[in-house]
Design a protein around this motif. Structure first.
Motif, PDB file in Angstrom:
ATOM      1  N   GLY A   1       0.591   2.421  -7.696  1.00 32.83           N
ATOM      2  CA  GLY A   1       1.168   2.191  -9.019  1.00 32.83           C
ATOM      3  C   GLY A   1       2.405   1.319  -8.992  1.00 32.83           C
ATOM      4  O   GLY A   1       2.910   0.937 -10.055  1.00 32.83           O
TER       5      GLY A   1
ATOM      6  N   SER B   1       6.158   3.853 -13.234  1.00 31.05           N
ATOM      7  CA  SER B   1       5.565   5.059 -12.665  1.00 31.05           C
ATOM      8  C   SER B   1       5.887   6.288 -13.503  1.00 31.05           C
ATOM      9  O   SER B   1       5.038   7.163 -13.698  1.00 31.05           O
ATOM     10  CB  SER B   1       6.072   5.268 -11.232  1.00 31.05           C
TER      11      SER B   1
ATOM     12  N   ALA C   1       8.616   6.695  -4.179  1.00 25.81           N
ATOM     13  CA  ALA C   1       7.441   7.272  -4.834  1.00 25.81           C
ATOM     14  C   ALA C   1       7.571   8.790  -4.942  1.00 25.81           C
ATOM     15  O   ALA C   1       7.264   9.381  -5.987  1.00 25.81           O
ATOM     16  CB  ALA C   1       6.175   6.903  -4.063  1.00 25.81           C
TER      17      ALA C   1
END
Length: 407
Positions: A97, A111, A155
């Motif tokens: 992503g 995200s 992330a």
């Protein structure tokens, strides 16, 4: 609260003999099949109740990553269904992503919105995301200049900015430095304690056994075992030497624990006793006490090289200490069938208070992978108490001396 329900789940990919077979199938008016189906996973069934922490393990190619992709919806199943209740955060592949040409900050917005946050919510969470990721000035540089560890940091920080109802984590956390791995698992552990339903894929035995209350073993795309993490990890450990045509059996012990015994049967530990300084068999010892482990080994075939190993494990099945006669340069050579060998190992039990077990192994080298005659978990159970020293915490007892210096 998060809930995951998997019913008859399967995923297959079409395999064509050649590219012309694919073209022929596309152009066929009768829609005749010119392919075979390769099933990656099939007929997988399990439920994960709210607040459960479940680890998924298996050798490479067992179908672990495919299962997670089906659960998160990034891949469609060929058959069966997945039902999830609650807000889901998933960390599958590094940088999934992320746009490589956008900065870390810009990717946080994208995200975050994919996770269901509004722009305003992302703005409110950004200071926390930055603080946890600890990537400094790289936050405003393009993601394409990030290392894999930095991508993982960012992330994970975005995915866990708020406690989700369901958290799904693949092997991505194995990338990066030990400090951030420890920091991440502490956050995952806290989420689990607060009620997050956790599904984690990892080869890290310690992580599975310390965080999860249940483990699922995948093999050839199917659920081979579903149960207590210690028993499942012991069975998985036995599978690693499966090419030796060994037998693997599990025995229910008093108290509900499962003992795993595996091996070719060429040799066996037929007796294990824990002895005090007077030679008396005991089940309870003091921390810091010198004790002896008495072992009897019987052989049933000629063995060119025999290595005995043992490990002391805590109540979660994590190794506190282990060694073998390969490392101590005491391996036995040319042992004849029908031999009986007695060993006596002296140990100063500088370990913490708790319940422990002894695991034994008979192999041909320093590991059981090449030649496993017998691997026996829970060969002996014992308890450590502290009646000799001041109170201390932790799995080990270190000799300490505190001195005060006047100012």
């Amino acid at each position: 609260m998060g809930l995951i329900k998997i019913s008859s789940l399967g995923k297959a990919y079409k395999v064509y003999a050649n590219r012309w077979s694919r073209l022929s199938e596309w152009l066929s008016l009768r829609k005749s099949n010119k392919h075979d189906l390769h099933w990656v996973i099939r007929d997988v069934n399990f439920d994960i109740q709210p607040g459960d922490a479940v680890g998924v393990i298996g050798i490479n190619g067992a179908g672990k990553s495919t299962l997670l992709k089906l659960i998160t919806g990034t891949t469609k199943p060929t058959e069966g269904r997945v039902e999830i209740k609650g807000r889901v955060a998933a960390l599958l592949e590094l940088g999934m992503g992320f746009h490589p040409d956008f900065t870390g900050r810009q990717n946080c917005y994208m995200s975050g919105q994919l996770l269901g946050y509004s722009k305003q919510e992302v703005e409110e969470l950004l200071p926390e995301i930055e603080a946890f990721a600890e990537i400094g000035e790289y936050m405003d540089l393009p993601v394409r200049v990030y290392s894999s560890g930095m991508q993982m940091r960012l992330a994970f920080s975005v995915a866990t900015a708020r406690r989700p109802d369901v958290l799904i984590v693949d092997e991505a956390l194995s990338v990066g430095d030990a400090y951030f791995q420890h920091k991440s698992f502490e956050k995952i552990r806290r989420f689990s304690q607060e009620g997050t339903t956790l599904l984690i894929v990892s080869h890290d035995k310690v992580a599975i056994q310390s965080i999860c209350n249940r483990a699922i073993l995948l093999a050839n795309g199917s659920v081979l075992m579903d149960g207590q993490p210690e028993a499942v990890m012991d069975y998985y450990n036995a599978m690693l030497a499966d090419r030796q045509k060994q037998q693997v059996k599990q025995i229910a012990l008093d108290g509900g624990r499962i003992q795993t015994v595996s091996g070719t049967g060429g040799a066996s530990v037929t007796e294990v006793r824990l002895l005090d300084a007077n030679g008396k068999a005991v089940e309870v010892i003091n921390s810091g006490e010198k004790v002896f482990i008495a072992v009897t080994i019987d052989t049933y075939e000629d063995i060119p090289r025999l290595v005995f190993g043992f490990s002391i494990k805590d109540r979660l099945g994590q190794v506190v200490f282990g060694t073998n006669t390969h490392h101590t340069q005491q391996a036995l050579c040319d042992v004849a069938a029908g031999s009986r060998i007695n060993l006596k190992i002296s140990v100063v039990a500088n370990i913490g208070v708790g319940n422990f077990s002894l695991q034994t192994a008979l192999s041909g080298d320093d590991t059981h992978i090449a030649k496993n005659y017998e691997w026996r978990d829970l060969a002996l159970l014992f308890t450590v108490v502290n009646g000799l020293y001041p109170h201390f915490d932790g799995p080990t007892r270190l000799e300490t001396h505190i001195e005060f210096e006047s100012l």
